[in-house]
Write a protein that holds these residues in place. Structure first.
Motif, PDB file in Angstrom:
ATOM      1  N   ASN A  13       0.833  -1.198   0.000  1.00 38.59           N
ATOM      2  CA  ASN A  13       0.000   0.000   0.000  1.00 38.59           C
ATOM      3  C   ASN A  13       0.876   1.260   0.000  1.00 38.59           C
ATOM      4  N   ALA A  14       0.311   2.322  -0.528  1.00 38.76           N
ATOM      5  CA  ALA A  14       0.943   3.653  -0.464  1.00 38.76           C
ATOM      6  C   ALA A  14       2.370   3.597  -0.993  1.00 38.76           C
ATOM      7  N   THR A  15       3.333   4.065  -0.168  1.00 37.51           N
ATOM      8  CA  THR A  15       4.734   4.121  -0.616  1.00 37.51           C
ATOM      9  C   THR A  15       5.617   3.173   0.183  1.00 37.51           C
ATOM     10  N   ILE A  16       5.011   2.205   0.836  1.00 38.19           N
ATOM     11  CA  ILE A  16       5.762   1.263   1.671  1.00 38.19           C
ATOM     12  C   ILE A  16       6.721   0.439   0.804  1.00 38.19           C
ATOM     13  N   ARG A  17       7.906   0.151   1.381  1.00 34.81           N
ATOM     14  CA  ARG A  17       8.872  -0.727   0.723  1.00 34.81           C
ATOM     15  C   ARG A  17       8.969  -2.044   1.498  1.00 34.81           C
ATOM     16  N   TYR A  18       9.243  -3.118   0.779  1.00 35.76           N
ATOM     17  CA  TYR A  18       9.544  -4.377   1.461  1.00 35.76           C
ATOM     18  C   TYR A  18      10.937  -4.305   2.061  1.00 35.76           C
ATOM     19  N   LYS A  19      11.069  -4.935   3.195  1.00 31.57           N
ATOM     20  CA  LYS A  19      12.389  -5.036   3.819  1.00 31.57           C
ATOM     21  C   LYS A  19      13.173  -6.147   3.124  1.00 31.57           C
ATOM     22  N   ILE A  20      14.172  -5.740   2.354  1.00 31.07           N
ATOM     23  CA  ILE A  20      15.061  -6.737   1.747  1.00 31.07           C
ATOM     24  C   ILE A  20      16.493  -6.225   1.879  1.00 31.07           C
ATOM     25  N   GLN A  21      17.459  -7.085   1.755  1.00 27.42           N
ATOM     26  CA  GLN A  21      18.857  -6.735   1.915  1.00 27.42           C
ATOM     27  C   GLN A  21      19.315  -5.818   0.777  1.00 27.42           C
ATOM     28  N   GLY A  22      20.300  -4.985   1.088  1.00 29.19           N
ATOM     29  CA  GLY A  22      20.922  -4.173   0.042  1.00 29.19           C
ATOM     30  C   GLY A  22      20.606  -2.687   0.184  1.00 29.19           C
ATOM     31  N   PHE A  23      21.296  -1.910  -0.658  1.00 30.73           N
ATOM     32  CA  PHE A  23      21.125  -0.463  -0.644  1.00 30.73           C
ATOM     33  C   PHE A  23      20.017  -0.063  -1.620  1.00 30.73           C
ATOM     34  N   GLY A  24      19.746   1.254  -1.670  1.00 30.76           N
ATOM     35  CA  GLY A  24      18.814   1.784  -2.659  1.00 30.76           C
ATOM     36  C   GLY A  24      17.374   1.692  -2.237  1.00 30.76           C
ATOM     37  N   VAL A  25      17.062   2.184  -1.040  1.00 25.31           N
ATOM     38  CA  VAL A  25      15.696   2.100  -0.539  1.00 25.31           C
ATOM     39  C   VAL A  25      14.917   3.393  -0.776  1.00 25.31           C
ATOM     40  N   ASN A  26      15.615   4.496  -1.005  1.00 25.91           N
ATOM     41  CA  ASN A  26      14.922   5.783  -1.187  1.00 25.91           C
ATOM     42  C   ASN A  26      14.354   5.949  -2.590  1.00 25.91           C
ATOM     43  N   PHE A  27      15.110   5.538  -3.602  1.00 32.41           N
ATOM     44  CA  PHE A  27      14.634   5.558  -4.990  1.00 32.41           C
ATOM     45  C   PHE A  27      14.115   4.168  -5.325  1.00 32.41           C
ATOM     46  N   VAL A  28      12.819   4.092  -5.600  1.00 33.53           N
ATOM     47  CA  VAL A  28      12.238   2.786  -5.917  1.00 33.53           C
ATOM     48  C   VAL A  28      11.173   2.926  -6.993  1.00 33.53           C
ATOM     49  N   HIS A  29      10.887   1.827  -7.630  1.00 35.87           N
ATOM     50  CA  HIS A  29       9.751   1.722  -8.538  1.00 35.87           C
ATOM     51  C   HIS A  29       9.394   0.251  -8.632  1.00 35.87           C
ATOM     52  N   GLY A  30       8.306  -0.047  -9.293  1.00 33.19           N
ATOM     53  CA  GLY A  30       7.814  -1.424  -9.361  1.00 33.19           C
ATOM     54  C   GLY A  30       6.410  -1.524  -8.799  1.00 33.19           C
ATOM     55  N   GLY A  31       6.024  -0.526  -7.986  1.00 36.18           N
ATOM     56  CA  GLY A  31       4.706  -0.544  -7.372  1.00 36.18           C
ATOM     57  C   GLY A  31       3.643   0.106  -8.233  1.00 36.18           C
ATOM     58  N   ALA A  32       2.536   0.507  -7.576  1.00 37.30           N
ATOM     59  CA  ALA A  32       1.377   1.022  -8.311  1.00 37.30           C
ATOM     60  C   ALA A  32       1.025   2.444  -7.900  1.00 37.30           C
ATOM     61  N   SER A  33       1.954   3.172  -7.288  1.00 38.39           N
ATOM     62  CA  SER A  33       1.656   4.567  -6.921  1.00 38.39           C
ATOM     63  C   SER A  33       1.522   5.412  -8.179  1.00 38.39           C
ATOM     64  N   LEU A  34       0.866   6.549  -8.039  1.00 39.31           N
ATOM     65  CA  LEU A  34       0.692   7.453  -9.182  1.00 39.31           C
ATOM     66  C   LEU A  34       2.035   7.874  -9.760  1.00 39.31           C
ATOM     67  N   GLN A  35       3.006   8.136  -8.898  1.00 41.82           N
ATOM     68  CA  GLN A  35       4.320   8.560  -9.379  1.00 41.82           C
ATOM     69  C   GLN A  35       5.004   7.466 -10.204  1.00 41.82           C
ATOM     70  N   GLU A  36       4.619   6.208  -9.985  1.00 38.90           N
ATOM     71  CA  GLU A  36       5.230   5.092 -10.704  1.00 38.90           C
ATOM     72  C   GLU A  36       4.486   4.730 -11.988  1.00 38.90           C
ATOM     73  N   VAL A  37       3.161   4.949 -12.020  1.00 38.34           N
ATOM     74  CA  VAL A  37       2.378   4.394 -13.137  1.00 38.34           C
ATOM     75  C   VAL A  37       1.717   5.438 -14.034  1.00 38.34           C
ATOM     76  N   VAL A  38       1.798   6.733 -13.669  1.00 43.00           N
ATOM     77  CA  VAL A  38       1.301   7.759 -14.595  1.00 43.00           C
ATOM     78  C   VAL A  38       2.443   8.064 -15.561  1.00 43.00           C
ATOM     79  N   ILE A  39       2.297   7.575 -16.800  1.00 42.05           N
ATOM     80  CA  ILE A  39       3.379   7.638 -17.780  1.00 42.05           C
ATOM     81  C   ILE A  39       3.136   8.802 -18.741  1.00 42.05           C
ATOM     82  N   PRO A  40       4.109   9.703 -18.904  1.00 46.31           N
ATOM     83  CA  PRO A  40       3.926  10.819 -19.836  1.00 46.31           C
ATOM     84  C   PRO A  40       4.119  10.370 -21.282  1.00 46.31           C
ATOM     85  N   VAL A  41       3.346  10.931 -22.167  1.00 48.94           N
ATOM     86  CA  VAL A  41       3.551  10.741 -23.604  1.00 48.94           C
ATOM     87  C   VAL A  41       3.602  12.142 -24.213  1.00 48.94           C
TER      88      VAL A  41
END
Length: 852
Positions: free
Chosen positions: A691-719
């Motif tokens: 939900n929302a902007t939650i991230r799964y807890k997984i090992q490794g760096f790069g938790v602030n910049f993410v994509h793969g989910g269904a938030s508006l910022q991720e799925v509203v694609i400009p043409v």
């Protein structure tokens, strides 16, 4: 000049042929300093009689020359001033030749200086005894000398100036150093001039009068006097002894010219920091109402005070947002804006975010997915832009303590309030309406991009360029479209499409290709019509299978080619896909994700350049810019509440924002999206996204910049569709700058301080771009006579009254000829060309120190 040279010079004069009216040669040798008295008696010149003229034999000499011996040639030696009215021989001198042999007389003669100024030249004889200095002085080609003009010229030579100008003399001296004992020009003045005369000139020029005179206190005097022009002196009681009592306008113009100089301003900026400390300026300014000093432009502390005022007002939740924006825009034309530009930019976008918050004080409402989606594309996306722009400026400001305090406010507004409400309400709407069928009425789907947007061009045999910028989310696309409209003659429009889920590169890139079906294989690889779609080479093969004359390149390859190579590579190609990955490459790396927004700025520049290459080198007319997915990014470290432990699901693939699994069930805190409306889904996959902007807890760096989910910022694609229109084509519109015009009708200036009003004739919009001008008064020779004021004509308002500017000008304190024409110059800063040269008459009468 020795006696041999003198005899030779005199002989040449006497041997010259007689003129028509001459019967003999009469030469008066004037030796005012009696340097050759002893040499006269033994002197002999063939055919010439020698006679000495004294105070006591003037009448006899006249009788001798005109009665006793009117036929012989005479050399009359004298130390008398032959120009006085009582001279018995005045008429004789008129038709005779005068000869000078002493150094001063020769200087007077060579420079055509009237003998009445002999004492002045004698005073500075040591200066004239140097060939280089004499040559430079002579090069000024002064037609009429006065004592003041001679002294100004000497000072100008010592300061190595090309023309005599006291303002330049003064600046040259001050530019060297404010330490009197180390100042090389002051040292030259002491050796070859008269320091008292210099200081007297300073006093007359800018009213600097002190018992003990130093360059340091002079600079302080000039700075504070200039400052007093923009701040009422009733607030400057502690600085009164530093403010000139006369010639104040010259101080302002002097400081203004120095501040505006293209390179000399650096030294000025160094000095002015010292002055601020010496006079304890913060104490003075902090006791003055802001409205009384907001126009001031001498000290950098003025900008610091304004910045602190706006920041504190925001921290204290004072909601005068329009006033804050006006203050920031006002300071853009001031000298120190560039020094504080990043801080001002960060402040501006902080204000914009608070303004947005104020406009949505009732919160972001819950609604159907279509309504939330539309609100985001029309309005909400702006918060993403403001947040991004704040951090671009924040990073440029480098470790600014004030911005660190604002950063706390920004994160609370964006991450907690805005993203918290928007993403949770969107997730709730998605859960209700979209988990079984990932689509929106009236909104195109990313997987239909080729069939709905590109295929019609192919059927019409039209050439098309498709630029796919990895992770270019919608708000970045809006800025790109606006930029293309402002910078090119083409027409740019932006629409949106609903991106695929999971919002990842491998699926988003595949969705943009021509295809009949998309799917995941058992290993999570994305197939396009059963073909591997990973990498540019595979995508190129897929394009060629649909359109034979196709090609695909990484954008860097295109940038690296020259024009000829580009034309050869793209010759005959109808469908061109170009891949750009600056944003994703920066954000999707743990070590560089902090520079994500800097990557966006770079990407915008690169995309703009790429469009121009396509337009100019490849004659492309149909260009589309889109993306595979967007992204979520926040600068602050995520709280534990922003992360969740993934459920025990049999997963094909797990990333920070999604899980691909063959299981299908309700999972708390997550959306379970059936992929059947996106891909063939032979694997019967479900995408689980938090939900929302939650991230799964997984090992490794790069938790602030993410994509793969269904938030508006991720799925509203400009043409972005860009249609190139060449100048002259139907529908083309040339890019023009707005005009800045003087509105005052009077063309006469009667006061050394005066106001003028200007008007931005058009509002800024597509194809009508801003113009920045500098405005000043000048004489017929182009010499600047006033302070320089700047207008940034970038106002987008329909109402003409909101596009007016009122400026204050101060004239140098000099004598103005009411019969001459002076000019108000309006000059475009970018081109350096004067757009207006408006004639004015200046009639100040008696120049008054009380004009201001």
């Amino acid at each position: 000049m020795n006696m041999g040279q003198i005899v030779s010079a005199l002989s040449d004069i006497f041997n010259e042929p007689l003129k028509e009216e001459e019967q003999r040669k009469l030469v008066f040798w004037v030796d005012k300093d009696n340097e050759f008295t002893q040499e006269i008696e033994p002197l002999e010149i063939d055919g010439v009689k020698i006679h000495s003229l004294t105070e006591h034999n003037q009448f006899y000499t006249k009788h001798l020359l005109e009665e006793e011996d009117p036929a012989s040639s005479y050399l009359i030696y004298t130390n008398l001033d032959l120009g006085i009215e009582e001279n018995w021989l005045a008429d004789t001198v008129m038709y005779s030749k005068t000869f000078y042999a002493d150094r001063i007389s020769l200087i007077l003669s060579d420079l055509h200086i009237d003998p009445s100024l002999r004492a002045t030249v004698k005073k500075y004889e040591r200066f004239f005894n140097n060939k280089d200095r004499f040559k430079k002085f002579s090069a000024f080609s002064i037609e009429s000398f006065t004592e003041e003009r001679i002294e100004l010229s000497i000072m100008s030579v010592l300061c190595n100036l090309k023309t005599p100008n006291f303002e330049d003399v003064l600046k040259t001296i001050l530019m060297d150093t404010l330490d009197d004992s180390e100042n090389k020009y002051l040292s030259l003045m002491e050796r070859f001039f008269d320091l008292e005369v210099f200081w007297s000139n300073v006093a007359n020029y800018c009213g600097y009068e002190r018992e003990v005179k130093t360059l340091k206190t002079l600079f302080i005097h000039l700075s504070v006097t200039a400052f007093s022009h923009t701040v009422d002196e009733k607030y400057l009681t502690d600085l009164q002894n530093l403010i000139a009592k006369r010639s104040k306008t010259n101080a302002l113009v002097f400081i203004d010219h120095w501040m505006h100089h293209k390179s000399d301003y650096v030294k000025f900026n160094d000095y002015i920091e010292m002055v601020e400390q010496e006079i304890n300026l913060p104490k003075t300014v902090n006791e003055i109402p802001l409205d009384e000093f907001k126009q001031a432009d001498v000290f950098p502390y003025i900008d610091r005070a304004i910045i602190i005022y706006i920041a504190n007002s925001l921290i204290e939740k004072l909601e005068d947002y329009e006033e804050y924006k006006k203050l920031i825009k006002l300071r853009r034309v001031k000298h120190y804006y560039e020094q504080y530009a990043a801080v001002y930019e960060a402040l501006f976008y902080t204000v914009k975010m608070y303004e947005f918050y104020h406009e949505h004080s009732q919160g972001i409402p819950q609604s159907h997915v279509a309504n939330v989606y539309e609100a985001y594309t029309k309005d909400y996306y702006q918060m993403d832009t403001y947040y991004r722009k704040f951090y671009v400026a924040y990073d440029e400001a480098i470790d600014n303590e004030l911005l660190k305090k604002l950063k706390v406010l920004i994160e609370n507004l964006y991450s907690n309030w805005f993203m918290g409400e928007l993403s949770s309400h969107w997730s709730q709407a998605v859960r209700t309406e979209m988990t079984e069928n990932w689509s929106l009425p009236g909104v195109g789907r990313q997987q239909d991009f080729y069939s709905s947007v590109i295929a019609p061009h192919m059927r019409n045999n039209e050439r098309v360029f498709v630029i796919i910028s990895d992770a270019m989310r919608y708000e970045i696309g809006v800025e790109m479209a606006e930029r293309l409209n402002a910078e090119t003659t083409g027409v740019s429009e932006i629409q949106t499409m609903l991106g695929v889920v999971p919002s990842v590169t491998k699926l988003g890139m595949a969705a943009l290709l021509p295809h009949r079906k998309l799917d995941f294989d058992a290993n999570g690889k994305v197939l396009v019509d059963e073909k591997d779609s990973s990498g540019i080479e595979n995508r190129k093969k897929i394009l060629e299978s649909e359109v034979e004359d196709s090609i695909a390149f990484h954008f860097q390859e295109v940038i690296a080619m020259n024009k000829a190579a580009r034309r050869e590579k793209f010759k005959g190609k109808k469908l061109i896909y170009l891949y750009h990955d600056t944003i994703d490459a920066m954000g999707d790396n743990g070590s560089t994700e902090i520079y994500t927004f800097k990557g966006v700025e770079n990407a915008l520049n690169q995309l703009s350049d790429l469009v121009k290459i396509i337009r100019d080198d490849l004659s492309g007319t149909n260009i589309y810019i889109t993306s595979d997915h967007g992204f979520l990014y926040q600068r602050d470290a995520l709280k534990e509440s922003d992360k969740m432990v993934k459920e025990s699901i049999d997963a094909l693939e797990t990333k920070r924002r999604y899980i691909l699994s063959k299981e299908k069930r309700e999972v708390s805190g997550q959306l379970a999206i059936d992929l059947s409306s996106i891909v063939e889904n032979e694997q019967q996959l479900t995408a689980y996204v938090p939900n929302a902007t939650i991230r799964y807890k997984i090992q490794g760096f790069g938790v602030n910049f993410v994509h793969g989910g269904a938030s508006l910022q991720e799925v509203v694609i400009p043409v972005i569709s860009f249609k190139n229109k060449r100048t002259g084509q139907r529908g083309s519109q040339a890019i023009q700058k707005v005009d800045i015009k003087l509105t005052n009708t009077t063309r006469k200036i009667t006061n050394s301080i005066f106001n003028l009003e200007f008007f931005q004739t058009e509002k800024v919009e597509d194809k009508m771009i801003p113009r920045t001008v500098v405005i000043y008064m000048a004489d017929e020779d182009g010499n600047i006579l006033s302070n320089e004021e700047t207008i940034i004509g970038d106002r987008p308002f329909d109402n003409p009254s909101e596009r007016t500017f009122k400026l204050r000008f101060v004239l140098r304190s000099i004598t103005y000829d009411r019969s001459k024409t002076y000019y108000l110059i309006i000059k475009d800063i970018e081109t350096g060309i004067a757009t207006e040269k408006i004639p004015f008459a200046i009639n100040l009468g008696i120049v008054s120190d009380f004009d201001f």
